[in-house]
Design a protein around this motif. Structure first.
Motif, PDB file in Angstrom:
ATOM      1  N   VAL A 168     -15.763 -41.182 -54.677  1.00 40.45           N
ATOM      2  CA  VAL A 168     -16.440 -42.444 -54.973  1.00 40.45           C
ATOM      3  C   VAL A 168     -17.424 -42.833 -53.874  1.00 40.45           C
ATOM      4  CG1 VAL A 168     -14.634 -43.353 -56.467  1.00 40.45           C
ATOM      5  CG2 VAL A 168     -14.526 -43.797 -54.019  1.00 40.45           C
ATOM      6  N   ASP A 169     -17.223 -42.275 -52.676  1.00 40.17           N
ATOM      7  CA  ASP A 169     -18.137 -42.574 -51.578  1.00 40.17           C
ATOM      8  C   ASP A 169     -19.357 -41.660 -51.569  1.00 40.17           C
ATOM      9  OD1 ASP A 169     -16.929 -40.213 -50.864  1.00 40.17           O
ATOM     10  OD2 ASP A 169     -16.192 -40.900 -48.915  1.00 40.17           O
ATOM     11  N   GLY A 170     -19.465 -40.743 -52.553  1.00 39.09           N
ATOM     12  CA  GLY A 170     -20.602 -39.845 -52.667  1.00 39.09           C
ATOM     13  C   GLY A 170     -20.423 -38.520 -51.963  1.00 39.09           C
ATOM     14  N   GLN A 171     -19.356 -38.333 -51.238  1.00 35.54           N
ATOM     15  CA  GLN A 171     -19.132 -37.081 -50.524  1.00 35.54           C
ATOM     16  C   GLN A 171     -18.666 -36.009 -51.506  1.00 35.54           C
ATOM     17  OE1 GLN A 171     -16.477 -37.355 -47.195  1.00 35.54           O
ATOM     18  NE2 GLN A 171     -16.580 -35.171 -46.758  1.00 35.54           N
ATOM     19  N   ILE A 172     -19.209 -34.793 -51.347  1.00 38.20           N
ATOM     20  CA  ILE A 172     -18.818 -33.659 -52.174  1.00 38.20           C
ATOM     21  C   ILE A 172     -17.445 -33.202 -51.714  1.00 38.20           C
ATOM     22  CG2 ILE A 172     -19.346 -31.284 -52.853  1.00 38.20           C
ATOM     23  CD1 ILE A 172     -21.528 -32.956 -53.871  1.00 38.20           C
ATOM     24  N   LEU A 173     -16.505 -33.115 -52.655  1.00 34.73           N
ATOM     25  CA  LEU A 173     -15.141 -32.706 -52.345  1.00 34.73           C
ATOM     26  C   LEU A 173     -14.915 -31.226 -52.612  1.00 34.73           C
ATOM     27  CD1 LEU A 173     -13.268 -35.757 -53.932  1.00 34.73           C
ATOM     28  CD2 LEU A 173     -13.822 -35.401 -51.521  1.00 34.73           C
ATOM     29  N   ASP A 174     -15.540 -30.712 -53.676  1.00 40.51           N
ATOM     30  CA  ASP A 174     -15.345 -29.306 -54.019  1.00 40.51           C
ATOM     31  C   ASP A 174     -16.492 -28.857 -54.913  1.00 40.51           C
ATOM     32  OD1 ASP A 174     -14.116 -26.836 -54.008  1.00 40.51           O
ATOM     33  OD2 ASP A 174     -12.435 -27.440 -55.307  1.00 40.51           O
ATOM     34  N   VAL A 175     -16.766 -27.572 -54.877  1.00 38.93           N
ATOM     35  CA  VAL A 175     -17.764 -26.965 -55.750  1.00 38.93           C
ATOM     36  C   VAL A 175     -17.203 -25.643 -56.251  1.00 38.93           C
ATOM     37  CG1 VAL A 175     -19.772 -28.044 -54.656  1.00 38.93           C
ATOM     38  CG2 VAL A 175     -18.951 -25.835 -53.825  1.00 38.93           C
ATOM     39  N   ASN A 176     -17.692 -25.208 -57.410  1.00 39.34           N
ATOM     40  CA  ASN A 176     -17.215 -23.912 -57.901  1.00 39.34           C
ATOM     41  C   ASN A 176     -18.163 -22.805 -57.426  1.00 39.34           C
ATOM     42  OD1 ASN A 176     -19.399 -24.213 -59.612  1.00 39.34           O
ATOM     43  ND2 ASN A 176     -18.230 -23.939 -61.502  1.00 39.34           N
ATOM     44  N   GLN A 177     -17.741 -21.583 -57.649  1.00 38.27           N
ATOM     45  CA  GLN A 177     -18.512 -20.427 -57.175  1.00 38.27           C
ATOM     46  C   GLN A 177     -19.864 -20.353 -57.861  1.00 38.27           C
ATOM     47  OE1 GLN A 177     -17.510 -18.540 -54.557  1.00 38.27           O
ATOM     48  NE2 GLN A 177     -19.575 -17.682 -54.649  1.00 38.27           N
ATOM     49  N   SER A 178     -19.975 -20.771 -59.112  1.00 37.80           N
ATOM     50  CA  SER A 178     -21.248 -20.745 -59.825  1.00 37.80           C
ATOM     51  C   SER A 178     -22.282 -21.623 -59.131  1.00 37.80           C
ATOM     52  CB  SER A 178     -21.079 -21.208 -61.270  1.00 37.80           C
ATOM     53  OG  SER A 178     -20.284 -20.295 -61.976  1.00 37.80           O
ATOM     54  N   LEU A 179     -21.889 -22.808 -58.630  1.00 40.70           N
ATOM     55  CA  LEU A 179     -22.821 -23.690 -57.925  1.00 40.70           C
ATOM     56  C   LEU A 179     -23.216 -23.070 -56.584  1.00 40.70           C
ATOM     57  CD1 LEU A 179     -24.319 -26.362 -58.151  1.00 40.70           C
ATOM     58  CD2 LEU A 179     -22.401 -27.466 -56.990  1.00 40.70           C
ATOM     59  N   VAL A 180     -22.260 -22.449 -55.901  1.00 39.70           N
ATOM     60  CA  VAL A 180     -22.558 -21.760 -54.637  1.00 39.70           C
ATOM     61  C   VAL A 180     -23.602 -20.670 -54.893  1.00 39.70           C
ATOM     62  CG1 VAL A 180     -21.599 -20.197 -52.884  1.00 39.70           C
ATOM     63  CG2 VAL A 180     -20.336 -22.247 -53.551  1.00 39.70           C
ATOM     64  N   ASN A 181     -23.414 -19.893 -55.952  1.00 39.94           N
ATOM     65  CA  ASN A 181     -24.341 -18.814 -56.281  1.00 39.94           C
ATOM     66  C   ASN A 181     -25.715 -19.351 -56.679  1.00 39.94           C
ATOM     67  OD1 ASN A 181     -22.227 -17.059 -55.814  1.00 39.94           O
ATOM     68  ND2 ASN A 181     -21.792 -16.711 -57.987  1.00 39.94           N
ATOM     69  N   MET A 182     -25.734 -20.467 -57.420  1.00 42.50           N
ATOM     70  CA  MET A 182     -26.995 -21.030 -57.896  1.00 42.50           C
ATOM     71  C   MET A 182     -27.841 -21.582 -56.746  1.00 42.50           C
ATOM     72  SD  MET A 182     -25.796 -23.017 -61.376  1.00 42.50           S
ATOM     73  CE  MET A 182     -27.139 -24.148 -61.323  1.00 42.50           C
ATOM     74  N   LEU A 183     -27.209 -22.295 -55.820  1.00 44.93           N
ATOM     75  CA  LEU A 183     -27.964 -22.995 -54.788  1.00 44.93           C
ATOM     76  C   LEU A 183     -27.971 -22.286 -53.439  1.00 44.93           C
ATOM     77  CD1 LEU A 183     -26.990 -26.654 -55.665  1.00 44.93           C
ATOM     78  CD2 LEU A 183     -28.993 -25.356 -56.408  1.00 44.93           C
TER      79      LEU A 183
END
Length: 192
Positions: A168-183
């Protein structure tokens, strides 16, 4: 103790009159409605037992304990029930000698004790059932949460699209491998 037929008839009349007074006194104190005739029939037996105990030799007040407990079993759990029952039972000692008054008082005490013990046992039983139901509901909710989290993790990890989870504070808590690969950022870089 043997009684003459005249005495037995008097006791039956007295028992019925006592049962009718008792019925009138407690009928409105039951949580589940009951017709007057059904209640009168139930209390007639108890009235007979109380009067028999009152006149028994040797005197034994323990029957009143069971009658007090039976009131709770019959859903008479309002405190007015025991109050009004004891008051009606007390009428049997009016205009009586000291011994009979003492017997009435002992019957009243045993009836109140049986009522209180049964009410306490019923309360403990209900509390235990509530506790068990709450524990079962909590276990079921926890199991459903674990299953839901497992499904989310499976979708999150296996998705071909990039997914990020933020607080809720805007901090990224987790991402999946697809987002890691994309960006092209690492998971730790997303979390900073």
């Amino acid at each position: 103790m043997t009684q003459s037929p005249g005495r037995q008839a008097h006791d039956t009349t007295t028992a019925l009159a006592f049962a009718e007074s008792w019925t009138d006194a407690v009928i409105s104190t039951r949580y589940i409605s009951m017709e007057r005739t059904a209640l009168l029939a139930q209390l007639c037996g108890a009235s007979d037992q109380l009067l028999a105990a009152l006149d028994s030799e040797p005197f034994d007040a323990r029957v009143a304990y069971d009658i007090g407990a039976s009131l709770v079993e019959a859903h008479f759990t309002d405190s007015a029930t025991v109050r009004d029952t004891i008051a009606v039972l007390g009428t049997l000692g009016l205009d009586a000698d000291d011994i009979r008054r003492d017997h009435v008082h002992r019957l009243q005490g045993e009836l109140a004790k049986g009522y209180a013990d049964a009410l306490r046992a019923r309360t403990f039983d209900e509390q235990d059932r509530i506790r068990c139901a709450a524990m079962a509901a909590k276990a079921s909710a926890e199991q459903a949460l674990r299953a839901s989290e497992a499904r989310f993790r499976a979708v999150f990890a296996g998705a071909s699209i990039g997914i990020g989870v933020g607080g809720v504070d805007g901090q990224i808590l987790d991402v999946n491998q697809s987002l890691v690969n994309m960006l092209g950022y690492t998971v730790d870089e997303f979390r900073q």
